[in-house]
Design an enzyme around this catalytic site. Structure first.
Site, PDB file in Angstrom:
ATOM      1  N   SER A  47       5.501  10.173  23.245  1.00 56.98           N
ATOM      2  CA  SER A  47       5.346   8.879  22.577  1.00 56.98           C
ATOM      3  C   SER A  47       5.451   8.974  21.058  1.00 56.98           C
ATOM      4  O   SER A  47       5.231   7.988  20.362  1.00 56.98           O
ATOM      5  CB  SER A  47       3.983   8.278  22.951  1.00 56.98           C
ATOM      6  OG  SER A  47       3.875   8.179  24.355  1.00 56.98           O
ATOM      7  N   HIS A  63      -3.503  15.011  24.332  1.00 52.84           N
ATOM      8  CA  HIS A  63      -2.952  13.987  25.228  1.00 52.84           C
ATOM      9  C   HIS A  63      -4.005  13.480  26.214  1.00 52.84           C
ATOM     10  O   HIS A  63      -3.739  12.567  26.974  1.00 52.84           O
ATOM     11  CB  HIS A  63      -1.765  14.548  26.024  1.00 52.84           C
ATOM     12  CG  HIS A  63      -0.531  14.738  25.200  1.00 52.84           C
ATOM     13  ND1 HIS A  63      -0.003  13.755  24.399  1.00 52.84           N
ATOM     14  CD2 HIS A  63       0.300  15.803  25.056  1.00 52.84           C
ATOM     15  CE1 HIS A  63       1.079  14.206  23.792  1.00 52.84           C
ATOM     16  NE2 HIS A  63       1.285  15.440  24.171  1.00 52.84           N
TER      17      HIS A  63
HETATM   18  P1  A3P Z   1      13.118  11.606  22.563  1.00 45.17           P
HETATM   19  O1  A3P Z   1      12.998  12.594  23.675  1.00 45.17           O
HETATM   20  O2  A3P Z   1      13.362  10.208  23.046  1.00 45.17           O
HETATM   21  O3  A3P Z   1      14.074  12.018  21.512  1.00 45.17           O
HETATM   22  P2  A3P Z   1       5.928  13.650  21.683  1.00 45.17           P
HETATM   23  O4  A3P Z   1       5.840  14.412  20.448  1.00 45.17           O
HETATM   24  O5  A3P Z   1       4.787  12.678  21.868  1.00 45.17           O
HETATM   25  O6  A3P Z   1       6.124  14.527  22.878  1.00 45.17           O
HETATM   26  O7  A3P Z   1       7.213  12.699  21.581  1.00 45.17           O
HETATM   27  C1  A3P Z   1       8.509  13.249  21.565  1.00 45.17           C
HETATM   28  C2  A3P Z   1       9.499  12.158  21.247  1.00 45.17           C
HETATM   29  O8  A3P Z   1       9.335  11.736  19.883  1.00 45.17           O
HETATM   30  C3  A3P Z   1      10.940  12.646  21.402  1.00 45.17           C
HETATM   31  O9  A3P Z   1      11.680  11.513  21.856  1.00 45.17           O
HETATM   32  C4  A3P Z   1      11.262  13.001  19.959  1.00 45.17           C
HETATM   33  O10 A3P Z   1      12.634  13.087  19.667  1.00 45.17           O
HETATM   34  C5  A3P Z   1      10.607  11.818  19.240  1.00 45.17           C
HETATM   35  N1  A3P Z   1      10.471  12.060  17.793  1.00 45.17           N
HETATM   36  C6  A3P Z   1       9.922  13.116  17.194  1.00 45.17           C
HETATM   37  N2  A3P Z   1      10.053  13.013  15.869  1.00 45.17           N
HETATM   38  C7  A3P Z   1      10.689  11.855  15.621  1.00 45.17           C
HETATM   39  C8  A3P Z   1      11.125  11.192  14.426  1.00 45.17           C
HETATM   40  N3  A3P Z   1      10.954  11.697  13.237  1.00 45.17           N
HETATM   41  N4  A3P Z   1      11.743   9.996  14.574  1.00 45.17           N
HETATM   42  C9  A3P Z   1      11.951   9.466  15.776  1.00 45.17           C
HETATM   43  N5  A3P Z   1      11.575  10.054  16.945  1.00 45.17           N
HETATM   44  C10 A3P Z   1      10.951  11.243  16.863  1.00 45.17           C
END
Ligand code: A3P
Length: 279
Positions: free
Chosen positions: A62, A112
């Site tokens: 997220s 989480h």
């Molecule tokens: P996607 O797989 O859709 O690219 P978490 O850290 O909670 O596991 O979330 C991971 C998601 O956040 C991934 O999504 C990742 O690419 C996205 N994310 C991380 N840094 C980001 C940023 N600077 N801008 C937009 N999305 C980002």
């Protein structure tokens, strides 16, 4: 009476700090029934929770790591942050070996687990559940934790529970004590990341200059984090690239079947309305 209370409190503290290491699971259950131990704290990977602790919480996929990099960059004051040192600023207790009891206040802890009533203050980030399915699916397939179609994946409940229960609990807690919680949306962060960084700074009690916000905004932009991962290595180990996969809103429109979209929409319709993911 006071002495009894003090002794009991000491025993509770002692139990919370020492039991997880020295006793087995059944003994922990007995202690939990006696009110001497909270299994949830054990799952969090913490031997104690301090009143000054601030949690960074979310359902997986997220945007938690994005905020983690933002906070770590705020705290590092210009020092480079990567997956190799991020735990020094915002540790994930389950995965760090060092003793978090040695950290100064306020500790900022990533989790989480949806144990919001245990968190003195916390930042929560929520994302459209349809994009969470897409992101989580690719993540699990990449690490060979799941084999199957994205539609099958969408119907399963994963490690940290159901998305709806997680988000509902965070929303309820936010309504109950709004001044102690910063509730953010991934989509709003993407639309105005500078505003999000300023809000995070204020929540941490810091007034960030426009220059600092702009700098942090730059180094934590999706493409800069992708490059950072290439330079320093990835999330689980140095060779584990591709955590920053796509970073977009609305991937579900091209990656989920209409039946899966309907499944998710129906399952979470109330929450998705509240969060304005559907009208
Ligand atoms: P996607 O797989 O859709 O690219 P978490 O850290 O909670 O596991 O979330 C991971 C998601 O956040 C991934 O999504 C990742 O690419 C996205 N994310 C991380 N840094 C980001 C940023 N600077 N801008 C937009 N999305 C980002």
């Amino acid at each position: 009476m006071h002495i009894r209370k003090a002794l009991y409190s000491l025993l509770r503290q002692g139990a919370a700090v020492h039991l997880p290491r020295i006793i087995t699971k059944p003994a922990r259950s007995v202690c939990e029934n006696l009110g001497l131990f909270d299994q949830r704290q054990y799952k969090l990977g913490l031997t104690n929770i301090r009143p000054s602790d601030i949690f960074l919480a979310s359902y997986p996929k997220s945007g938690n790591t994005w905020l983690r990099f933002i906070i770590a960059n705020i705290l590092s004051k210009g020092g480079e942050v990567s997956f190799r040192n991020i735990d020094e600023y915002v540790p994930t207790p389950e995965f760090v070996s060092r003793d978090l009891n040695l950290l100064d206040d306020p500790r900022i802890i990533k989790s989480h687990w949806p144990y919001f009533d245990l968190f003195p203050r916390f930042i929560y980030i929520v994302r459209d559940p349809r994009d969470v399915v897409v992101s989580y699916y690719h993540y699990c397939v990449k690490h060979k934790w799941f084999e199957g179609t994205i539609s099958e994946f969408a119907q399963k409940t994963h490690g940290y529970g159901d998305w709806g229960e997680h988000v509902r609990a965070a929303l309820n807690e936010t309504q109950r004590r709004p001044e102690e919680i910063l509730f953010l949306k991934y989509e709003d962060m993407l639309a105005n990341s500078g505003g999000g960084i300023a809000a995070i700074g204020r929540f941490l009690g810091l007034r960030l200059s426009d220059e600092t916000i702009a700098e942090i905004n730059y180094v934590t932009s999706f493409h800069e984090l992708q490059k950072n991962e290439q330079r320093h290595g990835g999330h689980l180990c140095e060779d584990d690239y591709g955590f920053f996969r796509s970073g977009k809103v609305g991937q579900w429109t091209s990656q989920l079947t209409p039946a899966t979209v309907e499944y998710v929409n129906n399952k979470y319709v109330d929450l998705m309305r509240i969060l304005e993911y559907v009208s």
